[in-house]
Motif scaffolding. Structure first.
Motif, PDB file in Angstrom:
ATOM      1  N   GLY A 139       2.651  10.302  29.285  1.00  0.00           N
ATOM      2  CA  GLY A 139       1.408  11.051  29.533  1.00  0.00           C
ATOM      3  C   GLY A 139       0.144  10.205  29.492  1.00  0.00           C
ATOM      4  N   ALA A 140       0.219   8.985  28.929  1.00  0.00           N
ATOM      5  CA  ALA A 140      -0.975   8.121  28.903  1.00  0.00           C
ATOM      6  C   ALA A 140      -0.964   7.119  30.059  1.00  0.00           C
ATOM      7  CB  ALA A 140      -1.059   7.381  27.571  1.00  0.00           C
ATOM      8  N   GLY A 141      -0.018   7.282  30.962  1.00  0.00           N
ATOM      9  CA  GLY A 141       0.050   6.376  32.120  1.00  0.00           C
ATOM     10  C   GLY A 141      -0.801   6.883  33.272  1.00  0.00           C
ATOM     11  N   ASP A 199       3.818   8.940  24.483  1.00  0.00           N
ATOM     12  CA  ASP A 199       3.694   7.626  25.124  1.00  0.00           C
ATOM     13  C   ASP A 199       3.763   6.535  24.069  1.00  0.00           C
ATOM     14  OD1 ASP A 199       2.542   5.367  26.792  1.00  0.00           O
ATOM     15  OD2 ASP A 199       2.310   7.019  28.194  1.00  0.00           O
ATOM     16  N   ASN A 200       4.293   5.370  24.422  1.00  0.00           N
ATOM     17  CA  ASN A 200       4.262   4.236  23.485  1.00  0.00           C
ATOM     18  C   ASN A 200       3.263   3.167  23.940  1.00  0.00           C
ATOM     19  OD1 ASN A 200       5.522   3.057  25.643  1.00  0.00           O
ATOM     20  ND2 ASN A 200       7.270   2.243  24.486  1.00  0.00           N
ATOM     21  N   TYR A 201       2.498   3.473  24.979  1.00  0.00           N
ATOM     22  CA  TYR A 201       1.411   2.605  25.473  1.00  0.00           C
ATOM     23  C   TYR A 201       1.896   1.246  25.955  1.00  0.00           C
ATOM     24  CZ  TYR A 201      -1.063   6.203  22.866  1.00  0.00           C
ATOM     25  OH  TYR A 201      -1.481   7.408  22.385  1.00  0.00           O
ATOM     26  N   ALA A 251      10.717  12.002  37.382  1.00  0.00           N
ATOM     27  CA  ALA A 251       9.956  11.158  38.317  1.00  0.00           C
ATOM     28  C   ALA A 251      10.880  10.077  38.876  1.00  0.00           C
ATOM     29  CB  ALA A 251       8.784  10.519  37.594  1.00  0.00           C
ATOM     30  N   SER A 252      11.439  10.333  40.055  1.00  0.00           N
ATOM     31  CA  SER A 252      12.203   9.289  40.724  1.00  0.00           C
ATOM     32  C   SER A 252      11.283   8.563  41.713  1.00  0.00           C
ATOM     33  CB  SER A 252      13.433   9.891  41.420  1.00  0.00           C
ATOM     34  OG  SER A 252      14.232   8.844  41.935  1.00  0.00           O
ATOM     35  N   THR A 253      11.855   7.795  42.573  1.00  0.00           N
ATOM     36  CA  THR A 253      11.049   6.848  43.338  1.00  0.00           C
ATOM     37  C   THR A 253      11.667   6.541  44.696  1.00  0.00           C
ATOM     38  OG1 THR A 253      10.423   4.503  43.381  1.00  0.00           O
ATOM     39  CG2 THR A 253      12.260   5.049  41.996  1.00  0.00           C
ATOM     40  N   ILE A 287       8.875   9.684  44.401  1.00  0.00           N
ATOM     41  CA  ILE A 287       7.473   9.333  44.633  1.00  0.00           C
ATOM     42  C   ILE A 287       7.386   8.026  45.423  1.00  0.00           C
ATOM     43  CG2 ILE A 287       5.308   8.758  43.463  1.00  0.00           C
ATOM     44  CD1 ILE A 287       6.479  10.335  41.003  1.00  0.00           C
ATOM     45  N   PHE A 288       6.583   8.044  46.497  1.00  0.00           N
ATOM     46  CA  PHE A 288       6.298   6.826  47.269  1.00  0.00           C
ATOM     47  C   PHE A 288       4.956   6.263  46.800  1.00  0.00           C
ATOM     48  CE2 PHE A 288       9.371   6.622  50.915  1.00  0.00           C
ATOM     49  CZ  PHE A 288      10.201   7.652  50.489  1.00  0.00           C
ATOM     50  N   ASN A 289       4.742   4.979  47.053  1.00  0.00           N
ATOM     51  CA  ASN A 289       3.582   4.233  46.511  1.00  0.00           C
ATOM     52  C   ASN A 289       2.312   5.085  46.378  1.00  0.00           C
ATOM     53  OD1 ASN A 289       5.490   2.354  47.959  1.00  0.00           O
ATOM     54  ND2 ASN A 289       4.182   0.856  46.950  1.00  0.00           N
TER      55      ASN A 289
END
Ligand code: NAD
Ligand code: UDP
Length: 316
Positions: free
Chosen positions: A15-17, A38-40, A119-121, A176-178
């Protein structure tokens, strides 16, 4: 009224990304109660404004999810370093968060009876031999090359997500694309933040390979509208989300130099190993199932991202 609005409880891993923090903002704006975990490692607490509806938990998702007991309605699993630079510096962390981390997120959604989005890519298509890429294409991935920690971990996460779905979880996959925009990290290494920051500093823009390779570049607001539509829809996907533009890397460099008014030149370097040659999403499924249609032109999206990085550079 949408399914995930006033009072709904939403969990965002990562969530912090970049993308995660925009999803946090979106669901807070819809009146949801949101937990960001998040681990930042690649994100920052600075991406999260303080808000009464927001709970922030610092934790490594690969190790577990130390979260409040109250059940979530929606789990968005977005934790994962995503830049090719991270593939070199955080490969084991990537493998873990998209295997052990995915199980932790899936198990929490299962426990709570929540809707789950993974969230795949576009990277699951590897260096694609079909163009543009439809969801039915199984891809052309090197299983042990330098990008495989990411590509194969995401393929594993897809398999895990659909396995849980077959066992009854209301789960979906977004490819997700770029995507780019404000809150990209300046040193993230991906093409748009890198080129903008080099252009603003008056330094050469490094092009890997010929610069003729292509990417479709999607502005963050369009992606967020597609993700929220998928969450609402009850569809399983996988669904591609991205933009209609397909630009060469050289075009992206020239456009950024023009829009920043920079004097920077481009500088050619050897190509990255296994760098995909062409990439553009087939958006037919997203259009049909979600009514998705990207709205932001690439010039408008790039201008807004340039403004963000200008302000960031001016902030002490
Ligand atoms: P990002 O690096 O900005 O965000 C990832 C976030 O996850 C960061 O805040 C990071 O600190 C956090 N994280 C990573 N590992 C973690 C762990 N083990 N425990 C807790 N937190 C952890 O990247 P992004 O571009 O926002 O990507 C978000 C998601 O979207 C990723 O899953 C990525 O694979 C996917 N994605 C992004 C793109 C894109 O173009 N931006 C394209 C395809 C897929
Ligand atoms: N690229 C480049 N210079 C950079 C960063 C990236 O030429 O400073 C190229 C990279 O080789 C690839 C494309 O731009 O062909 C997109 O790279 P990025 O790292 O943004 O993401 P990818 O789509 O490869 O995951």
């Amino acid at each position: 009224m949408g399914k995930f609005e006033n009072g709904s409880r939403v969990l965002v891993t990562g969530g912090a990304g970049f993308i995660g923090s925009h999803l946090v903002d979106e669901y807070l704006a819809r009146g949801c109660s949101v937990t960001a975990v998040d681990n930042y490692c690649t994100g920052s607490p600075k991406n999260l404004a303080s808000h009464p509806g927001l709970t922030v938990v610092e934790a490594d998702v690969s190790e577990g999810l130390p979260l409040p007991e109250e059940p979530y309605d929606l789990v968005l699993h977005f934790a994962c370093p995503a830049s090719p630079v991270d593939f070199e510096t955080l490969p084991v962390e990537i493998l873990k968060v998209d295997s052990a981390g995915t199980f932790h997120a899936l198990d929490r959604a299962k426990r709570d009876g929540a809707r789950f989005l993974m969230a795949s890519t576009s990277e699951v298509y590897g260096d694609p031999q079909v163009h543009p890429q439809p969801e039915e294409y199984w891809g052309n991935v090197n299983p042990n090359g330098p990008r495989s920690c990411y590509d194969e971990a995401k393929r594993f996460s897809e398999a895990a997500t659909f396995t849980y779905r077959r066992q009854g979880l209301d789960a979906a996959i977004v490819r997700i694309f770029n995507t780019y925009g404000p809150r990209n990290r300046p040193d993230d290494g991906r093409v748009i933040p890198n080129f903008i920051n080099k252009a603003l500093a008056g330094e050469p823009l490094p092009i890997y390979g010929t610069g003729e390779q292509t990417r479709s570049i999607c502005y963050i607001d369009d992606l967020v509208s597609g993700i929220t539509a998928l969450a609402e829809s009850g569809e399983a996907g996988p669904v591609n989300l991205g933009s209609v533009y397909e630009l060469t890397v050289k075009d992206i460099a020239d456009t950024i130099v023009r829009l920043t008014g920079s004097q920077s030149e481009v500088e050619y370097h050897p190509a990255r190993e296994d760098d995909p040659e062409r990439r553009r999403p087939d958006l037919a499924k997203a259009r049909e199932l979600l009514g998705y249609e990207p709205q932001i032109s690439y010039e408008a999206g790039l201008k807004s991202t340039i403004d963000y990085f200008r302000q960031l550079a001016a902030t002490p």
